[in-house]
Design a protein around this motif. Structure first.
Motif, short mmCIF file in Angstrom:
data_model
loop_
_atom_site.label_atom_id
_atom_site.label_comp_id
_atom_site.label_asym_id
_atom_site.label_seq_id
_atom_site.Cartn_x
_atom_site.Cartn_y
_atom_site.Cartn_z
N ARG A 1 0.82 -1.21 0.00
CA ARG A 1 0.00 0.00 0.00
C ARG A 1 0.86 1.26 0.00
O ARG A 1 0.47 2.29 -0.57
CB ARG A 1 -0.97 0.00 1.19
CG ARG A 1 -2.02 -1.10 1.15
CD ARG A 1 -2.83 -1.11 -0.14
NE ARG A 1 -3.51 0.16 -0.39
CZ ARG A 1 -4.74 0.44 0.03
NH1 ARG A 1 -5.42 -0.46 0.74
NH2 ARG A 1 -5.30 1.60 -0.24
N MET A 2 2.04 1.19 0.60
CA MET A 2 2.94 2.34 0.61
C MET A 2 3.59 2.56 -0.75
O MET A 2 4.16 3.63 -1.01
CB MET A 2 4.01 2.16 1.68
CG MET A 2 3.46 2.26 3.10
SD MET A 2 4.76 2.09 4.35
CE MET A 2 5.71 3.58 4.06
N ASP A 3 3.50 1.58 -1.64
CA ASP A 3 4.08 1.70 -2.97
C ASP A 3 3.60 2.95 -3.70
O ASP A 3 4.34 3.55 -4.49
CB ASP A 3 3.76 0.44 -3.78
CG ASP A 3 4.34 0.47 -5.18
OD1 ASP A 3 5.55 0.18 -5.31
OD2 ASP A 3 3.60 0.79 -6.13
N ALA A 4 2.38 3.36 -3.45
CA ALA A 4 1.83 4.54 -4.12
C ALA A 4 2.60 5.81 -3.78
O ALA A 4 2.58 6.78 -4.54
CB ALA A 4 0.35 4.70 -3.77
N LEU A 5 3.30 5.81 -2.64
CA LEU A 5 4.04 7.01 -2.24
C LEU A 5 5.21 7.29 -3.19
O LEU A 5 5.69 8.43 -3.26
CB LEU A 5 4.57 6.85 -0.82
CG LEU A 5 3.55 6.68 0.31
CD1 LEU A 5 4.26 6.52 1.64
CD2 LEU A 5 2.58 7.85 0.35
N ILE A 6 5.69 6.26 -3.89
CA ILE A 6 6.88 6.44 -4.74
C ILE A 6 6.66 7.54 -5.77
O ILE A 6 7.58 8.31 -6.08
CB ILE A 6 7.23 5.10 -5.44
CG1 ILE A 6 7.69 4.07 -4.39
CG2 ILE A 6 8.32 5.31 -6.49
CD1 ILE A 6 7.94 2.68 -4.97
N SER A 7 5.46 7.64 -6.31
CA SER A 7 5.20 8.60 -7.39
C SER A 7 4.67 9.93 -6.88
O SER A 7 4.37 10.82 -7.69
CB SER A 7 4.20 8.00 -8.38
OG SER A 7 2.98 7.68 -7.73
N GLU A 8 4.56 10.11 -5.57
CA GLU A 8 4.00 11.35 -5.03
C GLU A 8 5.11 12.32 -4.63
O GLU A 8 6.11 11.93 -4.03
CB GLU A 8 3.14 11.06 -3.81
CG GLU A 8 1.88 10.28 -4.12
CD GLU A 8 1.02 10.10 -2.89
OE1 GLU A 8 0.77 11.11 -2.19
OE2 GLU A 8 0.63 8.96 -2.60
N ASP B 1 13.39 1.96 -1.17
CA ASP B 1 12.85 2.16 -2.52
C ASP B 1 11.75 3.22 -2.52
O ASP B 1 11.65 4.03 -3.45
CB ASP B 1 12.27 0.85 -3.06
CG ASP B 1 13.33 -0.10 -3.59
OD1 ASP B 1 14.49 0.32 -3.74
OD2 ASP B 1 13.00 -1.27 -3.85
N ILE B 2 10.94 3.21 -1.50
CA ILE B 2 9.82 4.16 -1.40
C ILE B 2 10.34 5.57 -1.17
O ILE B 2 9.71 6.55 -1.58
CB ILE B 2 8.85 3.71 -0.29
CG1 ILE B 2 8.13 2.42 -0.74
CG2 ILE B 2 7.84 4.80 0.05
CD1 ILE B 2 7.42 1.69 0.39
#
Length: 201
Positions: free
Chosen positions: A95-102, A140-141
């Protein structure tokens, strides 16, 4: 300064959590250093599978995500199951994966200038593997992982008692937990003073 500890035990409240017991050592050390600590026991929330910030009606992740973004320090506390982080920990990371593009308004990734660490318990070996998996994902995040930003407890290979059932090894786990807390707070304060900038274009 704020810290969020996400307990990724498989046991819902009010069952006692060995992982939480060790994580409390870290929390108490941070609190003594002036940090406000908040807890989330992930298994008690309906966190939907997926890699988006909001997976629709009933998804508990958006509220937890707000706690993540309101904290300069993140601790993922997970037991070892089948030699790996718990399935709950894996879901949190997904779920934290979405932070990568923010990014913020200045183009700085939202996970930058935050630090993270890991607490791990289990009655079999594999702690370093679990720590490596979780810290690699958090790096990575965009999180900064200070040196020795982890603590663990286990009694070696094979089945055995749990953390709450056996005092053996507690001194080591507590000492490394206090060092973990110190390193997380020190690096978080350093980043607050001299923050990471947006990646070059």
């Amino acid at each position: 300064m704020r810290a969020l500890i996400i307990n990724c035990t498989l046991k819902p409240a009010p069952q006692p959590s060995n992982t939480e017991a060790l994580a409390r050592v870290v929390a108490e050390a941070m609190e003594k250093d002036g940090v406000t600590v908040e807890w989330v026991r992930a298994v008690d929330h309906d966190i939907k599978p997926g890699v988006e910030n909001d997976m629709g009606p009933g998804d508990a992740w958006p509220a937890i995500r707000e706690k993540v973004l309101n904290s300069e320090i993140l601790v993922i506390a997970t037991p070892t199951w089948v030699g790996k982080p718990s399935s709950v920990a894996q879901r949190i990371i997904e779920r934290m994966d979405a932070l990568i593009s923010e990014t913020d308004d200045n183009g700085v990734p939202v996970a930058y200038n935050r630090v993270a660490g890991v607490v791990n318990t289990g009655n079999e070996d594999g702690a370093h593997h679990v720590i490596a998996e979780v810290t690699s994902a958090l790096a990575d995040i965009g999180y900064t992982i200070p040196g020795q930003a982890w603590t663990y407890w286990h009694l070696g290979p094979g089945p055995g008692p749990d953390y709450l059932d056996d005092q053996k090894g507690h001194d080591f786990a507590a000492k490394t937990g206090r060092a973990m807390a110190q390193n997380l707070v020190t690096v978080a304060r350093a980043l607050a003073t001299t923050p990471l900038q947006a990646p070059p274009s």
